[in-house]
Write an enzyme that holds these catalytic residues in place. Structure first.
Site, PDB file in Angstrom:
ATOM      1  CG  HIS A 107      -5.170   2.304   5.616  1.00 37.61           C
ATOM      2  ND1 HIS A 107      -6.497   2.060   5.795  1.00 37.61           N
ATOM      3  CD2 HIS A 107      -4.975   3.046   4.359  1.00 37.61           C
ATOM      4  CE1 HIS A 107      -6.979   2.807   4.854  1.00 37.61           C
ATOM      5  NE2 HIS A 107      -5.964   3.338   4.019  1.00 37.61           N
ATOM      6  CG  HIS A 166       0.012  15.110   2.253  1.00 32.45           C
ATOM      7  ND1 HIS A 166      -1.160  15.585   1.470  1.00 32.45           N
ATOM      8  CD2 HIS A 166      -0.118  13.828   2.456  1.00 32.45           C
ATOM      9  CE1 HIS A 166      -2.105  14.653   1.359  1.00 32.45           C
ATOM     10  NE2 HIS A 166      -1.445  13.629   1.912  1.00 32.45           N
ATOM     11  CG  ASN A 194      -5.031   8.781  -3.553  1.00 31.95           C
ATOM     12  OD1 ASN A 194      -3.797   8.269  -3.957  1.00 31.95           O
ATOM     13  ND2 ASN A 194      -4.989   9.323  -2.507  1.00 31.95           N
ATOM     14  CG  HIS A 244      -9.980   4.561   3.079  1.00 31.90           C
ATOM     15  ND1 HIS A 244      -8.615   5.178   3.079  1.00 31.90           N
ATOM     16  CD2 HIS A 244     -10.794   5.040   4.020  1.00 31.90           C
ATOM     17  CE1 HIS A 244      -8.641   5.856   4.231  1.00 31.90           C
ATOM     18  NE2 HIS A 244     -10.031   5.776   4.694  1.00 31.90           N
ATOM     19  CG  ASP A 252      -1.779   5.099   4.047  1.00 31.45           C
ATOM     20  OD1 ASP A 252      -1.768   5.043   2.765  1.00 31.45           O
ATOM     21  OD2 ASP A 252      -2.550   5.383   4.728  1.00 31.45           O
ATOM     22  CG  LEU A 287      -7.808  10.737   7.334  1.00 32.58           C
ATOM     23  CD1 LEU A 287      -8.681  11.354   6.319  1.00 32.58           C
ATOM     24  CD2 LEU A 287      -8.736  10.354   8.559  1.00 32.58           C
ATOM     25  CG  HIS A 327      -2.016   1.063   1.160  1.00 36.49           C
ATOM     26  ND1 HIS A 327      -3.201   0.904   1.299  1.00 36.49           N
ATOM     27  CD2 HIS A 327      -2.047   2.595   1.000  1.00 36.49           C
ATOM     28  CE1 HIS A 327      -3.867   2.226   1.489  1.00 36.49           C
ATOM     29  NE2 HIS A 327      -2.973   3.237   1.028  1.00 36.49           N
ATOM     30  CE  LYS A 347      -7.654   1.922  -0.928  1.00 33.40           C
ATOM     31  NZ  LYS A 347      -6.663   3.179  -0.498  1.00 33.40           N
ATOM     32  NE  ARG A 374       0.732  12.137  -2.480  1.00 37.35           N
ATOM     33  CZ  ARG A 374      -0.434  11.752  -1.805  1.00 37.35           C
ATOM     34  NH1 ARG A 374      -1.076  11.020  -2.293  1.00 37.35           N
ATOM     35  NH2 ARG A 374      -0.230  11.820  -0.736  1.00 37.35           N
ATOM     36  CG  HIS A 377      -0.756   7.074  -1.205  1.00 41.09           C
ATOM     37  ND1 HIS A 377      -2.126   7.216  -1.755  1.00 41.09           N
ATOM     38  CD2 HIS A 377      -1.093   6.423   0.101  1.00 41.09           C
ATOM     39  CE1 HIS A 377      -3.138   6.528  -1.073  1.00 41.09           C
ATOM     40  NE2 HIS A 377      -2.310   6.137  -0.054  1.00 41.09           N
ATOM     41  CB  ALA A 425      -5.170  12.693   6.023  1.00 46.71           C
TER      42      ALA A 425
END
Ligand code: NCD
Ligand code: ZN
Length: 343
Positions: A174, A251, A42, A136, A247, A219, A14, A99, A18, A16, A263
């Site tokens: 998660h 950011h 996402n 999620h 996860d 989150l 899992h 997802k 970007r 991210h 988050a």
């Protein structure tokens, strides 16, 4: 005392990554630690088609350091309008999972599912084609307390979903609560869960120690100590239903340290070391390899990795800030000294 730990090369189930400059900034950290990663869809706009997933995969491969040996595993973002025929195309394009974000549940989820029943024809196609559903697991109902949203999701969404699609492989992503850990432990072989380093290491006090701590805000949000203990028992059990998914969700620091804080915890630079710390604290280092390197590929039906990595007990300091395109990013535990180091 054990001073080195050699494991089969692990995967991150899992992640991210970007896009653009942010992708280029964070990808090397994951590629150094993990052989493969499930890449979350996402983006803005989200990755909703096989063609988009293939193009995103190409951008990830192009951003890899020259000496990297890393395979991104691609996912689609489920919407109310995802057509069943997209599932066949996705499978043909090498996409392994889809997802489910309840609309509004988290970062970049406005295109998410408003009512899971709207997606039933697509879930049917996934069950048939062997694509996994990654969930999620939080309701978004404003009347449900933010700390209860995962437990309520089990009753309202997970139980009906499991009843209606018994052979769809589902990963409860998660997980953060005792309820979720118990639900997954008691489920059949079609249900599993990922666990993050932050939910194994911290309870919700971390958000408020000496003031508001935006870099601990992700989150699902951190929970009470009783829930953290339940997650630790789940991983210490050695059950193959529980595996590693960081996860890691980068950011820019300016956007975390703002009146509205996005988050996500950026754990990629020290992910494996943070898991080692959590497992060692409960005397379960002997369970780390299966959690990090065996249970994930076994559940996905993919081969385990052949290489090895070594963690050594050697203090090192996590950088406080790192470059992130034109901005800076603050990794989880930045500035702290960790005891384990990936060689
Ligand atoms: C993720 C992100 O930033 O994309 N944030 C997070 O807190 N985990 C989204 C998500 O996985 O919920
Ligand atoms: Zn995530």
């Amino acid at each position: 005392m054990q001073d080195t730990l050699t494991l089969t090369r692990p995967d991150d189930w899992h992640l991210h990554l970007r896009d653009g400059a942010a992708l280029a900034a964070v990808l090397p950290f994951t590629a150094r630690q993990f052989a493969r990663a499930i890449v979350m869809p996402n983006l803005r706009p989200p990755v909703t088609t096989a063609v988009q997933a293939q193009a995103y995969r190409e951008r990830i491969l192009a951003a890899l350091p020259a000496d990297a040996d890393f395979e991104p595993l691609m996912t689609l973002y489920l919407t109310d309008n995802t057509l069943p025929r997209e599932i066949g195309a996705a499978r043909a394009a090498g996409v392994v999972a889809v997802k489910l974000y309840p609309a509004g549940a988290t970062t970049n989820s406005d295109a998410g599912v408003t009512d899971i029943r709207k997606t039933y024809a697509t879930l049917e196609a996934m069950q048939r084609e062997g694509l996994l559903l990654l969930v999620h697991g939080e309701v978004t109902d404003g009347e449900i307390d933010v700390f209860d949203r995962e437990a309520v999701f089990i009753e309202r969404v997970m139980q009906p979903l499991r009843r209606d699609f018994p052979e769809l492989k589902v990963v409860f992503e998660h997980i953060t609560t005792q309820e979720a850990a118990q639900y997954v432990a008691a489920s059949d072989r079609f249900t599993a869960a990922t666990l993050t380093p932050q939910h194994l290491l911290y309870n919700r006090n971390a958000l408020f120690t000496g003031g508001l701590r935006p870099h601990y805000y992700c989150l699902p949000v951190l929970k009470r100590e009783q829930h953290r203990q339940a997650l630790l028992r789940a991983v210490a059990s050695g059950s193959p239903k529980f595996f590693l998914g960081t996860d890691s969700a980068p950011h820019a620091a300016v956007l975390k340290e703002a009146s509205v804080c996005g988050a996500g915890c950026f754990s990629a630079p020290a992910a494996l070391e943070l898991y080692a710390e959590a497992f060692e604290a409960i005397g379960a280092l002997d369970k780390l390899e299966a959690f990090a390197s065996h249970h994930g590929p076994d559940f996905y039906g993919l081969p385990r990795n052949s290489g090895r990595v070594t963690l050594q007990r050697a203090p090192w300091q996590v950088p406080e800030t790192l470059p992130f395109g034109d901005a800076l990013i603050k990794p989880l535990r930045g500035g702290d000294t960790l005891n384990w180091k990936l060689l």
